[in-house]
Enzyme design. Structure first.
Site, PDB file in Angstrom:
ATOM      1  CB  SER A  42      -0.895   0.004   1.238  1.00  0.00           C
ATOM      2  OG  SER A  42      -0.095   0.170   2.397  1.00  0.00           O
TER       3      SER A  42
ATOM      4  CG  ASP B 227      -3.945  -1.234  -2.046  1.00  0.00           C
ATOM      5  OD1 ASP B 227      -4.850  -1.208  -2.905  1.00  0.00           O
ATOM      6  OD2 ASP B 227      -4.158  -1.088  -0.825  1.00  0.00           O
ATOM      7  CG  HIS B 228      -5.111   2.871  -3.056  1.00  0.00           C
ATOM      8  ND1 HIS B 228      -6.199   3.582  -3.498  1.00  0.00           N
ATOM      9  CD2 HIS B 228      -5.601   1.842  -2.321  1.00  0.00           C
ATOM     10  CE1 HIS B 228      -7.295   3.020  -3.043  1.00  0.00           C
ATOM     11  NE2 HIS B 228      -6.956   1.946  -2.337  1.00  0.00           N
TER      12      HIS B 228
END
Length: 161
Positions: free
Chosen positions: A50, A83-84
């Site tokens: 993330s 992620d993101h």
């Protein structure tokens, strides 16, 4: 089994009637715990890096921890997911490092710029066979005027790809 993309993993889950867990990893201990639990259940899994993890730890270190998990559990289906992610450059880095899934989050951009960014990520990821997830707004319209619960809104979005 080497790292795999999420597409065949989701196909297995759909056919088998089960969910695939996606877990954010920040360090070795968290990764080991997740891997050991999934290995005990023989459950496919997605390990995500993330934005917070990228601030906390060097992404290459986290990738090597995941590589060790794959080596220790060669029969366990594992995907590694960005992620993101927020730039094409970051996605390129992840593709070069062997990630099997990426998420591009341009929700902070105006809609048209977000679609352009997402289309560029799809263009660079597709030849590598890497699955792309995108955030083209927020559910319920909190950051955008569209709602993912409206089929016509989704049809308009999908025509761009």
């Amino acid at each position: 089994m080497p790292l795999m993309t999420t597409k065949p993993m989701f196909d297995l889950a759909y056919a088998g009637g089960f969910a695939v867990g996606a877990f954010n990893v920040n360090n070795m201990e968290i990764t080991q715990g997740i891997i050991e639990a999934c290995a005990a259940e023989q459950s496919p899994l997605i390990l995500q890096i993330s934005k917070g993890a990228r601030k906390y730890a060097n992404m290459r270190y986290l990738k090597h921890i995941i590589d060790a998990a794959v080596e220790d559990h060669p029969d366990l289906p594992i995907a590694i997911h960005l992620d993101h992610g927020d730039t094409v450059k970051l996605v390129d880095t992840c593709l070069n490092d062997g990630f099997t899934s990426v998420m591009i989050d341009g929700s902070h951009l105006p809609y048209e710029e977000n679609v352009k960014l997402t289309a560029e990520v799809v263009r660079v990821a597709r030849p590598a066979g890497v699955t792309v997830e995108a955030e083209l707004g927020m559910l319920g319209g909190s950051r955008s005027t569209w709602s993912a619960s409206k089929p016509r809104s989704m049809q308009k979005i999908l025509r761009n790809f």
